[in-house]
Every structure is written in structure tokens, then in C-alpha cells.
Motif scaffolding. Structure first.
Motif, mmCIF file in Angstrom:
data_model
loop_
_atom_site.group_PDB
_atom_site.id
_atom_site.type_symbol
_atom_site.label_atom_id
_atom_site.label_comp_id
_atom_site.label_asym_id
_atom_site.label_seq_id
_atom_site.Cartn_x
_atom_site.Cartn_y
_atom_site.Cartn_z
ATOM 1 N N GLU A 140 0.810 -1.220 0.000
ATOM 2 C CA GLU A 140 0.000 0.000 0.000
ATOM 3 C C GLU A 140 0.843 1.271 0.000
ATOM 4 O OE1 GLU A 140 -3.120 0.136 -0.436
ATOM 5 O OE2 GLU A 140 -3.759 -1.942 -0.095
ATOM 6 N N GLN A 141 2.147 1.145 0.231
ATOM 7 C CA GLN A 141 3.016 2.323 0.213
ATOM 8 C C GLN A 141 3.236 2.849 -1.201
ATOM 9 O OE1 GLN A 141 6.512 0.668 2.020
ATOM 10 N NE2 GLN A 141 5.888 1.220 4.114
ATOM 11 N N CYS A 142 3.030 2.003 -2.214
ATOM 12 C CA CYS A 142 3.301 2.386 -3.605
ATOM 13 C C CYS A 142 2.248 3.373 -4.107
ATOM 14 C CB CYS A 142 3.333 1.143 -4.496
ATOM 15 S SG CYS A 142 4.596 -0.054 -4.009
ATOM 16 N N GLU A 143 2.694 4.378 -4.842
ATOM 17 C CA GLU A 143 1.781 5.410 -5.346
ATOM 18 C C GLU A 143 1.140 5.026 -6.675
ATOM 19 O OE1 GLU A 143 3.642 9.220 -5.398
ATOM 20 O OE2 GLU A 143 4.397 9.060 -3.348
ATOM 21 N N LEU A 144 1.831 4.204 -7.462
ATOM 22 C CA LEU A 144 1.308 3.716 -8.751
ATOM 23 C C LEU A 144 0.984 4.863 -9.718
ATOM 24 C CD1 LEU A 144 -1.170 0.917 -7.540
ATOM 25 C CD2 LEU A 144 1.261 0.717 -8.025
ATOM 26 N N ASP A 145 1.679 5.988 -9.592
ATOM 27 C CA ASP A 145 1.399 7.139 -10.456
ATOM 28 C C ASP A 145 2.292 7.087 -11.692
ATOM 29 O OD1 ASP A 145 3.638 7.472 -8.895
ATOM 30 O OD2 ASP A 145 3.406 9.642 -8.694
ATOM 31 N N TYR A 146 2.041 6.121 -12.563
ATOM 32 C CA TYR A 146 2.882 5.917 -13.735
ATOM 33 C C TYR A 146 2.176 6.464 -14.972
ATOM 34 C CZ TYR A 146 4.373 2.388 -10.336
ATOM 35 O OH TYR A 146 4.749 1.737 -9.190
ATOM 36 N N SER A 147 2.903 7.206 -15.762
ATOM 37 C CA SER A 147 2.287 7.871 -16.914
ATOM 38 C C SER A 147 2.000 6.923 -18.070
ATOM 39 C CB SER A 147 3.195 9.009 -17.402
ATOM 40 O OG SER A 147 4.491 8.507 -17.722
ATOM 41 N N HIS A 148 2.822 5.878 -18.227
ATOM 42 C CA HIS A 148 2.677 5.013 -19.394
ATOM 43 C C HIS A 148 2.325 3.569 -19.053
ATOM 44 C CE1 HIS A 148 5.220 8.346 -20.905
ATOM 45 N NE2 HIS A 148 4.513 8.173 -21.993
ATOM 46 N N LEU A 149 2.238 3.245 -17.769
ATOM 47 C CA LEU A 149 1.962 1.864 -17.387
ATOM 48 C C LEU A 149 0.893 1.788 -16.308
ATOM 49 C CD1 LEU A 149 5.442 2.008 -17.661
ATOM 50 C CD2 LEU A 149 4.915 -0.419 -17.850
ATOM 51 N N ASP A 150 0.219 0.651 -16.278
ATOM 52 C CA ASP A 150 -0.742 0.337 -15.220
ATOM 53 C C ASP A 150 -0.138 -0.747 -14.329
ATOM 54 O OD1 ASP A 150 -2.820 2.067 -16.098
ATOM 55 O OD2 ASP A 150 -3.361 0.611 -17.646
ATOM 56 N N ALA A 151 -0.565 -0.781 -13.068
ATOM 57 C CA ALA A 151 -0.101 -1.800 -12.129
ATOM 58 C C ALA A 151 -1.123 -1.913 -11.005
ATOM 59 C CB ALA A 151 1.281 -1.446 -11.580
ATOM 60 N N TYR A 152 -1.010 -2.957 -10.209
ATOM 61 C CA TYR A 152 -1.871 -3.088 -9.043
ATOM 62 C C TYR A 152 -1.011 -3.265 -7.798
ATOM 63 C CZ TYR A 152 -1.115 -8.154 -9.787
ATOM 64 O OH TYR A 152 -0.560 -9.395 -9.970
ATOM 65 N N VAL A 153 -1.610 -3.048 -6.640
ATOM 66 C CA VAL A 153 -0.907 -3.192 -5.374
ATOM 67 C C VAL A 153 -0.638 -4.675 -5.122
ATOM 68 C CG1 VAL A 153 -1.054 -2.888 -2.881
ATOM 69 C CG2 VAL A 153 -1.908 -1.100 -4.406
ATOM 70 N N LEU A 154 0.627 -5.029 -4.933
ATOM 71 C CA LEU A 154 1.015 -6.414 -4.687
ATOM 72 C C LEU A 154 1.003 -6.667 -3.184
ATOM 73 C CD1 LEU A 154 2.081 -9.060 -5.984
ATOM 74 C CD2 LEU A 154 4.391 -8.190 -5.600
ATOM 75 N N CYS A 155 0.135 -7.583 -2.733
ATOM 76 C CA CYS A 155 -0.013 -7.859 -1.302
ATOM 77 C C CYS A 155 0.369 -9.292 -0.932
ATOM 78 C CB CYS A 155 -1.454 -7.582 -0.861
ATOM 79 S SG CYS A 155 -1.923 -5.845 -1.000
ATOM 80 N N ASP A 156 0.910 -10.036 -1.883
ATOM 81 C CA ASP A 156 1.323 -11.417 -1.618
ATOM 82 C C ASP A 156 2.584 -11.390 -0.756
ATOM 83 O OD1 ASP A 156 2.652 -13.973 -1.897
ATOM 84 O OD2 ASP A 156 1.262 -14.410 -3.529
ATOM 85 N N GLU A 157 2.471 -11.813 0.512
ATOM 86 C CA GLU A 157 3.608 -11.728 1.433
ATOM 87 C C GLU A 157 4.808 -12.535 0.943
ATOM 88 O OE1 GLU A 157 0.551 -12.349 2.321
ATOM 89 O OE2 GLU A 157 -0.065 -11.045 3.983
ATOM 90 N N GLY A 158 4.550 -13.693 0.326
ATOM 91 C CA GLY A 158 5.655 -14.509 -0.159
ATOM 92 C C GLY A 158 6.429 -13.817 -1.268
ATOM 93 N N LEU A 159 5.702 -13.240 -2.228
ATOM 94 C CA LEU A 159 6.360 -12.537 -3.325
ATOM 95 C C LEU A 159 7.085 -11.288 -2.828
ATOM 96 C CD1 LEU A 159 3.735 -12.773 -6.224
ATOM 97 C CD2 LEU A 159 5.920 -13.952 -6.040
ATOM 98 N N LEU A 160 6.466 -10.565 -1.906
ATOM 99 C CA LEU A 160 7.104 -9.363 -1.367
ATOM 100 C C LEU A 160 8.380 -9.720 -0.610
ATOM 101 C CD1 LEU A 160 3.992 -7.342 -0.112
ATOM 102 C CD2 LEU A 160 5.457 -6.818 -2.068
ATOM 103 N N SER A 161 8.327 -10.790 0.164
ATOM 104 C CA SER A 161 9.511 -11.218 0.910
ATOM 105 C C SER A 161 10.642 -11.602 -0.044
ATOM 106 C CB SER A 161 9.153 -12.398 1.815
ATOM 107 O OG SER A 161 10.290 -12.859 2.512
ATOM 108 N N ASP A 162 10.306 -12.378 -1.083
ATOM 109 C CA ASP A 162 11.317 -12.762 -2.066
ATOM 110 C C ASP A 162 11.874 -11.543 -2.789
ATOM 111 O OD1 ASP A 162 11.099 -15.432 -1.450
ATOM 112 O OD2 ASP A 162 9.685 -15.873 -3.066
ATOM 113 N N SER A 163 11.004 -10.586 -3.108
ATOM 114 C CA SER A 163 11.432 -9.383 -3.828
ATOM 115 C C SER A 163 12.409 -8.565 -3.001
ATOM 116 C CB SER A 163 10.217 -8.538 -4.201
ATOM 117 O OG SER A 163 9.364 -9.228 -5.084
ATOM 118 N N LEU A 164 12.144 -8.417 -1.720
ATOM 119 C CA LEU A 164 13.052 -7.662 -0.857
ATOM 120 C C LEU A 164 14.403 -8.372 -0.742
ATOM 121 C CD1 LEU A 164 10.611 -6.472 1.962
ATOM 122 C CD2 LEU A 164 11.603 -5.110 0.112
#
Length: 643
Positions: A425-449
Motif C-alpha cells: 500500500e506504500q506504492c503510489e502507482l502514479d505511472y504515466s505510461h503503465l498500469d499496475a496493481y498493489v502487490l499484497c502477496d507476502e511470499g512474493l514481497l519477501s522474495d522481492s526484498l
């Protein structure tokens, strides 16, 4: 009446009967009608052993086959190990890097040829018993055409042109279907009656080729991406639109059922044979999980050229230079290896075909304009060592981290590297040319960090702070899901990450569903480019200069300056030894970003295959050292180790 008179008496009758039989046979319709075809495009050009297009009668006669010389008797030893041979087969030696398939007791070779005017596929079917050419053919196609092997036939599926050709055992065309052209991946059922269409943003559908009726196999999904295929199944990842989590599935071609794979984290390329799975860890390129029944072994193959699973459930690891093949059982037990002499122009084909009839593996050794069939007997004893596995990490708390704990980890990494790392939820997602959604999968977030920490740690201390220039005071990195270019953005169909100068800050957005260290290295290089260009605008003596960079490219080359399909003037330089992939030919900054991600990951084989990369990396490294304060840097940075 003598025997001679009897024959003379019946000659007119026999002649009349033969004429009648020939007439009736000639009326038989050989090719079936094509109910699903909108139109019947031209048939393939038959190119069998003889120009007449007829199958060699010797291939149909068991007696004639016995009289033929065994084509393996002409094989020539290769190398010093005594377990690999070159098998001369002149019919396939002019093919361009053909794929190999096992069809019944024969080898099928399929090579795609591309010129500025046309594209076609050559097919050649060779008997494993005696080397007889059982069929040859040629079809016009697109570069996306793929061969698929069925139970009682062969198909050429070309999703780009919308065409499916069903071939008989002699490679002659039996049916042809003309469908709408689309961007979906196509896969046929073993009986070649059902076509499975994989749409990245819609799901998976099944279409009956005869009736055209279509049904849904997988719905409510996005980011569908095929990770691997066998003759029996298709392995893929997707995002479930209902809970927005990345999941993995296996489509069973025979019946169209989907098995959900209980995989956590991020998975890359995948292979399946028998009861063995070979799964690449998406966040650790080159690391593979070998799953056999309920046992999982983790192998580090990051220094290898390629890692695959054979049809015998054996693990094949090709060395960094692509000339040594090592074979292991799933439990790591060493089986055999073969070493091929040759130079950087030689490339081993990606297919290793097991022949029970010959009790060995067939593969190709390819050079530009030529192809050699090779045979490897793994039962000939060659010394070697077992494959070592990484010790299983035991951290039960790791997979149970709460979102709050992940926020705290992101904050710690932000302080450590001097950045603003945001998740969920910290992400602003204010991208001019792309769309995205809030990623809340704890496993994916942990791996990403974890990926971020490993990647950012590869740079010298304080490196990120030195990337800031002008009014930029913050580097913001957002881990999101489902990065997709907006309509009309001209950025292709999907992206894993992007970087953008926002004036007072620099933004990097990454898709946590597919995040790897190479992605981070790529995007950081775009920031390095901005920093070098800023310095050059203020310092007339700066080493960094785009014209100087262009002088390091092959003579006559200039970039496409577009993310659309490369124009022909650029395509001809792709294999010149200066670029590791065609994406590097789009813009100078993409060339440098692609080069740096290879250098940061230690991909020495890419630099060996493309010697033109080394002077470019040397120049770029000098530019960085001139621009940055290197007082506390190591004598050799990670990327300079490639020099």
C-alpha cells in the motif's frame, strides 16, 4: 494347352483388369476436406530424396531396409573421450540450427530460414534404423512457427499467420486450417483435434478444429506466461484476478484439465519428464529445484550455459562455453559427459533426443550455414563427479512474515542503501505510461526484498547516493504487480520494470511477480546513464559521449530508436558479436543496460560469444570511474571483474 499358350490367352483380360483398377484408384481422394479452413492456402513444396516427391520404396520394404547400410557405421569419432561421434547425414547439414523431435522410431528435423523477402520451414524425417529419408518438405511460415508431435501425425502450428498444417508420416500435408491471426500461443492435443490458445491477459481456451467451437479452460486470470512445454503438458504462471496472487498451473493436453502446482515464490523456466520436475527459481537465475516425487534438491547452475531435463528424466548441464555436456541422475549421481572441440561459432542445439533403439542421445552441433548430427553414448565410462546440492535453508519464520514485518524490512533496506523502497500500500502507482496493481502477496514481497538486498549489495558502498544529480534528491523504488503498458504507449505487451526521471526524484517500478537481480541491474544502469549524461553536459572534458559509444559498434550500425519490431537495417547486425540480444539494438541505453546486467551476473560465456561487448564494457567502466567518487571503492568492482 501349354503354359505359354495359357498366358497368351489371358493377357487381354489381365490388361483390361489392370486398366480398370488404375482408373478406380485414380478416383480416390487422397486429401481430406478442411471444414475449419476459411480458405485453402497453397500446399507445401515437397522436397523428398527424389524430385518426383515419391517416398523411397526402400523405406517401405522391410527386405530393402535390411539390405541398406546402417548409417551409424559411417560415424566419425569426435574429441578425445571416445563417447561422441559425428553422424554424416547430408540432407540436414544445410539446415539452419534445426530443432529435433522424436516421431515414432525416427528423428524429425525442422529448421526455419529467414531472408528479407520470405520465411520458410524445412522438414526432414530420418529413420533411426537405417538412416533412410522417410520424408522431406518445405512450407512458407512466420518465425513463430512450431512443430508439434502427435500420436499419429505431425503438425506445424503458426499462430502469427493463423495456419495449422497436419502432416502424415511422410511429411505430406493431410489437412490445413486457416484461423484468425492472433498473438496467443498455440498448443495441440495429442490427437490433433483440439487447439489450446493461451492469451496473456484473458486465460486459456480450447477450440475444436473441426467445428470451431470454443470453451474456457482457465478464466479470471492475467499475466499468463508459458514457462515450459512437453508433448503432454504446458506449464505456466498466471495472476488470479480474484485474489491478485501469482499462481502456477499445468495444462494436460490430453483432456484439457489444469493441475494447480503448489509452488511458492517466483518460478522461471520449467521442465517435466516422468515423475521429475526441473524448476528454475525466478529470483535466482540459474538456481534450480529438482523435484522428484516428494523430495526437493536445490542445485546451483548459475555458471552454466544451459540446464535442461531430458526425456530419460536426467539432468543435462552445459558448461559456460556451451561445448561440454554433463549428465546427472535427479539425485545428483554423475552419469557421463562429452566434450566437443570447436570455436565460438559452434552452438549445440537445444534438443537432446534419447533413442532407445540406438541406446544414446542425438543432438546437433551448429555453425552458421551448417549443421552436424551428433551421437552421444552415455554408457561409455568417462570419469566425473556427482552434482553438489545446496543445503536446504531452514527458516520457518521466513514464509510467515506479516505485512508489517515486510514494511519494516523495506525501511531497513531503504536506510542501508540510501533509497526509498516501497511495497504494498506504500506504492503510489502514479505511472504515466503503465498500469499496475498493489502487490499484497507476502511470499512474493519477501522474495522481492531479498532480491533487492542481494542486487544492491553488489554495488560499492554509497553508490546509490552518487546516482543523484541536479534536483534529484530521492531514488524511489516500488514493488508492484501486473506492470502493463497503457494502450498507445508503444512499449510492447508487457514489462518487468521501468525507470523514469521525475524531476525531483528518480522512480524505478518493478513487478514483484517476476523480479530477478538482472532486472535491478538493468534499471540501475539506466540511472547510471542519466548520471553520466548530466556530468557530460557540465563537463566538456567528460569521457562519456554517445558518439564515442557509437564508434564501438560494428561499422555501419545505428540503433532502431524504437521498441517496436527491429527494422531490417538493424536486424542484420544482431548476430555480429556486439550484442547479447536483439533488445540491445533498440536504444544505446538498452544496449548498455543489457551489457551491464550480464557483467553483474558474471555471464562470461556471453562475452566469449560476443567479443565486441568487452571493449564497450571497458569504455563504460572508465566513464563511471571518471564521473564517480571511487575513494572507498574496491580495486575491481563486480562489473569490472568481467574485464
Amino acid at each position: 494347352m501349354t503354359k505359354e499358350k495359357k498366358i497368351k490367352k489371358w493377357k487381354p483380360v489381365l490388361f483390361t483388369c489392370m486398366i480398370g483398377l488404375l482408373f478406380l484408384t485414380g478416383c480416390q481422394k487422397k486429401e481430406e476436406t478442411l471444414p475449419a479452413a476459411d480458405s485453402a492456402p497453397e500446399s507445401g513444396q515437397s522436397l523428398p530424396e527424389s524430385e518426383s516427391g515419391e517416398l523411397d520404396p526402400a523405406a517401405e520394404s522391410g527386405e530393402a531396409q535390411e539390405e541398406m547400410t546402417d548409417f551409424m557405421e559411417d560415424r566419425i569419432p569426435v574429441g578425445d573421450m571416445g563417447n561422441v561421434w559425428y553422424v554424416p547425414v547430408k540432407e540436414i547439414e544445410t539446415m539452419s540450427d534445426p530443432r529435433i523431435y522424436l516421431y515414432q522410431n525416427s528423428l524429425l528435423f525442422a529448421g526455419i530460414n529467414v531472408t528479407e523477402q520470405e520465411c520458410w520451414m524445412d522438414l526432414c524425417l530420418i529413420s533411426l534404423e537405417n538412416g533412410a529419408i522417410l520424408g522431406k518438405n518445405r512450407f512458407s511460415c512466420s518465425g513463430a512457427a512450431r512443430v508439434q508431435i502427435g500420436v499419429e501425425g505431425i503438425a506445424v502450428c503458426d499462430s502469427a499467420s493463423g495456419m495449422i498444417r497436419i502432416l502424415e508420416a511422410d511429411l505430406q500435408q493431410a489437412k490445413i486450417y486457416q484461423l484468425e491471426q492472433d498473438a496467443a500461443d498455440w498448443y495441440l492435443s495429442p490427437d490433433m483435434e483440439t487447439l489450446y490458445l493461451v492469451w496473456p491477459d484473458q486465460g486459456i481456451f480450447a477450440r475444436n478444429l473441426e467445428s470451431g467451437e470454443e470453451s474456457v479452460v482457465l478464466e479470471q486470470s492475467a499475466r499468463v506466461s508459458v514457462l515450459g512445454e512437453t508433448s503432454l503438458n504446458v506449464i505456466f504462471s498466471y495472476v488470479d484476478r480474484q485474489d491478485q496472487k501469482t499462481k502456477y498451473g499445468c495444462l494436460l493436453k490430453d483432456g484439457g484439465m489444469i493441475e494447480k502446482l503448489p509452488i511458492k515464490g517466483v518460478m522461471g523456466r520449467s521442465y517435466h519428464s516422468g515423475n521429475v520436475w526441473l524448476l528454475e527459481e525466478g529470483n535466482h537465475p540459474g538456481w534450480y529445484d529438482i523435484v522428484e516425487l516428494d523430495q526437493i534438491r536445490r542445485a546451483d547452475c548459475s555458471k552454466a550455459w544451459a540446464t535442461r531435463l531430458t526425456s530419460r528424466n536426467q539432468l543435462l548441464v552445459t558448461d559456460a562455453f556451451g561445448r561440454t555436456l554433463n549428465l546427472y541422475e535427479p539425485d545428483g549421481t554423475y552419469v557421463s559427459c562429452c566434450v566437443l572441440p570447436g570455436d565460438d561459432r559452434s552452438v549445440i542445439g537445444e534438443d537432446l533426443i534419447w533413442s532407445g533403439y540406438r541406446n544414446g542421445y542425438f543432438f546437433t552441433d551448429n555453425q552458421e550455414g551448417s549443421c552436424k548430427l551428433m551421437f552421444w553414448d552415455p554408457e561409455i565410462a568417462v570419469p566425473g563427479e556427482n552434482l553438489s546440492f545446496a543445503e536446504e535453508e531452514t527458516n520457518p519464520e521466513k514464509n510467515e512474515m506479516t505485512l508489517q514485518e515486510l514494511y519494516e524490512q523495506a525501511e531497513r533496506l531503504s536506510e542501508q542503501f540510501g533509497m526509498d523502497i516501497r511495497i504494498a500500500e506504500q506504492c503510489e502507482l502514479d505511472y504515466s505510461h503503465l498500469d499496475a496493481y498493489v502487490l499484497c502477496d507476502e511470499g512474493l514481497l519477501s522474495d522481492s526484498l531479498d532480491v533487492l538486498e542481494r542486487a544492491l549489495s553488489s554495488y560499492p558502498n554509497g553508490f546509490m547516493k552518487q546516482l543523484m544529480y541536479g534536483s534529484i534528491s530521492t531514488i524511489r523504488m516500488e514493488v508492484v504487480g501486473g506492470l502493463q503498458p497503457k494502450e498507445g504507449a508503444g512499449l510492447g505487451t508487457s514489462t518487468m520494470a521501468f525507470a523514469q526521471d521525475l524531476g525531483d526524484s528518480y522512480l524505478i517500478a518493478v513487478d514483484g511477480s517476476f523480479l530477478s537481480e538482472t532486472t535491478i541491474y538493468h534499471e540501475i544502469t539506466h540511472m547510471i546513464d542519466k548520471r553520466l549524461a548530466w556530468d557530460a553536459s557540465l563537463n566538456s572534458d567528460a569521457l562519456f559521449d554517445e558518439n564515442t559509444w557509437l564508434e564501438l559498434q560494428p561499422e555501419g550500425f545505428d540503433y532502431a530508436y524504437s521498441y517496436e519490431e527491429l527494422p531490417e537495417r538493424v536486424k542484420k547486425y544482431y548476430a555480429s558479436g556486439y550484442f547479447a540480444e536483439n533488445y540491445a539494438c533498440t536504444y544505446p541505453t538498452e544496449d548498455r543496460a543489457t551489457m551491464m546486467e550480464l557483467a553483474m551476473t558474471g555471464a562470461s560465456y556471453e562475452f566469449e560469444l560476443n567479443p565486441g561487448l568487452r571493449p564497450k564494457l571497458e569504455y563504460y567502466s572508465q566513464c563511471i570511474r571518471e564521473c564517480f567518487d571511487t575513494a572507498n571503492w574496491p580495486e575491481t568492482t563486480v562489473w569490472e571483474q568481467m574485464l
